[in-house]
Design a protein around this motif. Structure first.
Motif, PDB file in Angstrom:
ATOM      1  N   ALA A  32       0.921  -1.127  -0.020  1.00 30.56           N
ATOM      2  CA  ALA A  32      -0.138   0.015   0.015  1.00 30.56           C
ATOM      3  C   ALA A  32       0.913   1.310  -0.240  1.00 30.56           C
ATOM      4  O   ALA A  32       0.405   2.286  -0.516  1.00 30.56           O
ATOM      5  CB  ALA A  32      -0.933  -0.001   1.146  1.00 30.56           C
ATOM      6  N   THR A  55      -5.701  -1.141 -10.373  1.00 28.94           N
ATOM      7  CA  THR A  55      -5.071  -2.129  -9.787  1.00 28.94           C
ATOM      8  C   THR A  55      -5.539  -3.616 -10.163  1.00 28.94           C
ATOM      9  O   THR A  55      -6.663  -3.949 -10.115  1.00 28.94           O
ATOM     10  CB  THR A  55      -4.922  -1.948  -8.461  1.00 28.94           C
ATOM     11  OG1 THR A  55      -4.365  -0.741  -7.961  1.00 28.94           O
ATOM     12  CG2 THR A  55      -4.040  -3.119  -7.737  1.00 28.94           C
ATOM     13  N   VAL A 102      -3.589  -2.900  -0.726  1.00 32.53           N
ATOM     14  CA  VAL A 102      -3.185  -2.263  -1.955  1.00 32.53           C
ATOM     15  C   VAL A 102      -4.585  -1.908  -2.691  1.00 32.53           C
ATOM     16  O   VAL A 102      -4.833  -0.484  -3.138  1.00 32.53           O
ATOM     17  CB  VAL A 102      -2.551  -3.066  -2.697  1.00 32.53           C
ATOM     18  CG1 VAL A 102      -2.277  -2.792  -4.299  1.00 32.53           C
ATOM     19  CG2 VAL A 102      -1.309  -3.380  -2.143  1.00 32.53           C
ATOM     20  N   THR A 157      -3.713  -8.453  -5.834  1.00 31.10           N
ATOM     21  CA  THR A 157      -3.022  -7.566  -4.920  1.00 31.10           C
ATOM     22  C   THR A 157      -3.752  -7.680  -3.805  1.00 31.10           C
ATOM     23  O   THR A 157      -5.283  -8.474  -3.884  1.00 31.10           O
ATOM     24  CB  THR A 157      -3.314  -6.126  -5.178  1.00 31.10           C
ATOM     25  OG1 THR A 157      -4.775  -5.854  -5.821  1.00 31.10           O
ATOM     26  CG2 THR A 157      -2.378  -5.735  -6.409  1.00 31.10           C
TER      27      THR A 157
END
Ligand code: 13P
Ligand code: SF4
Length: 348
Positions: free
Chosen positions: A120, A137, A145, A141
């Motif tokens: 993060a 993203t 994050v 993940t």
């Protein structure tokens, strides 16, 4: 869905008799039967990724699919317990979408090299370096994050998600190769800030900002693998997951998510195929498409996906282990990014 040991055994035998010894099939069928009983008692639903080992994949799941399909199912189910036969980031996504349900991951570790490649804090630093640039993203993940992210994507909707943000620059994390493939498909120039000094960065033109994460399975496929296969079998159709290096994807005949590759074979069931992805998937596809010939050149298994077995799944339901928790402040922020992705949907 089968209801007796015999029917599960017969179902497994019909699909896997050429790949799994009979004694093992009988044993697996017994375990699967106990899982199905416990699943009913616990009011649980079993979601399984396309990479699950064949005996599990063809016996106990209520839903099978790629990351996007499984996250949709996790959001829709009214079962009390979700058993996620996949890796931790997938189970976390289920918890993000269904916070009131118990989400179980049958193996304690079951990680992912992509998810481990970024924190993060890395995302916060990138946002400070490129203020105002939207962050996309990959779902591979962890929740903290995702919480720093504007929108998530999977391999099946990455292009659509990026295009939904307009023509401006985009930060795309953390898979270097998926980023390269999406940048090419959307006609954008990619840079990796970790490889460029800030002074030079200020002079550069870029539209796509990547990160150097890689899938430890897909990064190992090469153009040479494709050339060798084509030399021996000129009619072979090469299917590559978009986590493969861009030059490999360019040399393949088709690239798509795990489900997109399965659908390609279903549409063309008599072909000869080389699948550049986790090995179990080719076994699973072969079991369901007996006329398709899969070249058995696969030697790369995902050690994380392979942590999940029928035995672990049974223990998971017996002992309600391993429960996935996501702190509520992180979950709420991560939920926005995942829900926004689900709204945008897949390619088709
Ligand atoms: P899919 O979303 O294509 O199933 O990919 C998940 C994954 O982890 C591939 O390595
Ligand atoms: Fe992660 Fe690659 Fe395994 Fe998928 S195959 S879970 S991306 S390490």
């Amino acid at each position: 869905m089968p209801t007796t040991t015999t029917s599960i055994y017969e179902q497994l035998k019909a699909r896997l008799r050429d790949t799994v010894p009979d004694a093992e099939l009988r044993l697996k069928a017994e375990i699967a039967e106990r899982i199905l009983e416990l699943k009913r008692e616990r009011n649980a639903v079993i979601l399984a990724h396309n990479y699950m080992e064949p005996a599990l994949f063809h016996s106990v799941p209520d839903f099978k699919g790629d990351s996007l399909e499984l996250s949709r199912k996790a959001a829709e189910t009214d079962a009390e317990v979700i058993v996620f036969c996949g890796v931790r980031f997938m189970a976390e996504t289920a918890k993000i979408l269904s916070p009131d349900k118990m989400v179980l991951l049958p193996a304690k570790k079951a990680g992912c090299s992509l998810a481990a490649s970024i924190t993060a804090e890395d995302v916060r630093n990138l946002k400070a370096q490129f203020p105002g640039v939207p962050v996309v993203t990959y779902v591979n993940t962890y929740a903290d994050v995702k919480a720093e992210t504007d929108i998530c994507c999977t391999s099946s909707n990455a292009v659509k998600v990026v295009e939904s943000l307009g023509d401006g620059p985009v930060i795309f994390l953390p898979d270097e190769y998926l980023a390269g493939n999406v940048a090419r498909e959307t006609g954008r120039r990619i840079i990796f800030p970790t490889k460029i000094p800030q002074a030079r960065l200020d002079e550069l033109e870029y539209q796509f900002i990547g990160w150097e994460g890689r899938c430890e399975v897909h990064e190992r496929f090469t153009v040479e693998d494709i050339e060798n296969a084509r030399r021996q079998f000129p009619d072979v159709v090469v299917l590559a997951h978009p986590e493969c290096p861009p030059e490999v994807v360019s040399a393949a005949d088709f690239s798509g998510s795990t489900t997109a590759m399965i659908q390609y074979v279903q549409r063309n069931p008599k072909g000869r195929y080389l699948m550049l992805t986790e090995c179990s998937m080719a076994d699973n596809v072969m079991a369901e498409n007996p006329d398709a010939e899969m070249l058995r050149m696969c030697s790369i298994r995902c050690p994380h996906m392979n942590e999940i077995t029928l035995e672990d799944t049974l223990a998971s339901l017996e002992n309600l282990q391993y429960q996935i928790e996501v702190p509520e402040d992180i979950r709420v922020r991560a939920h926005r990014a995942v829900a926004r992705m689900i709204e945008i949907g897949s390619k088709d």
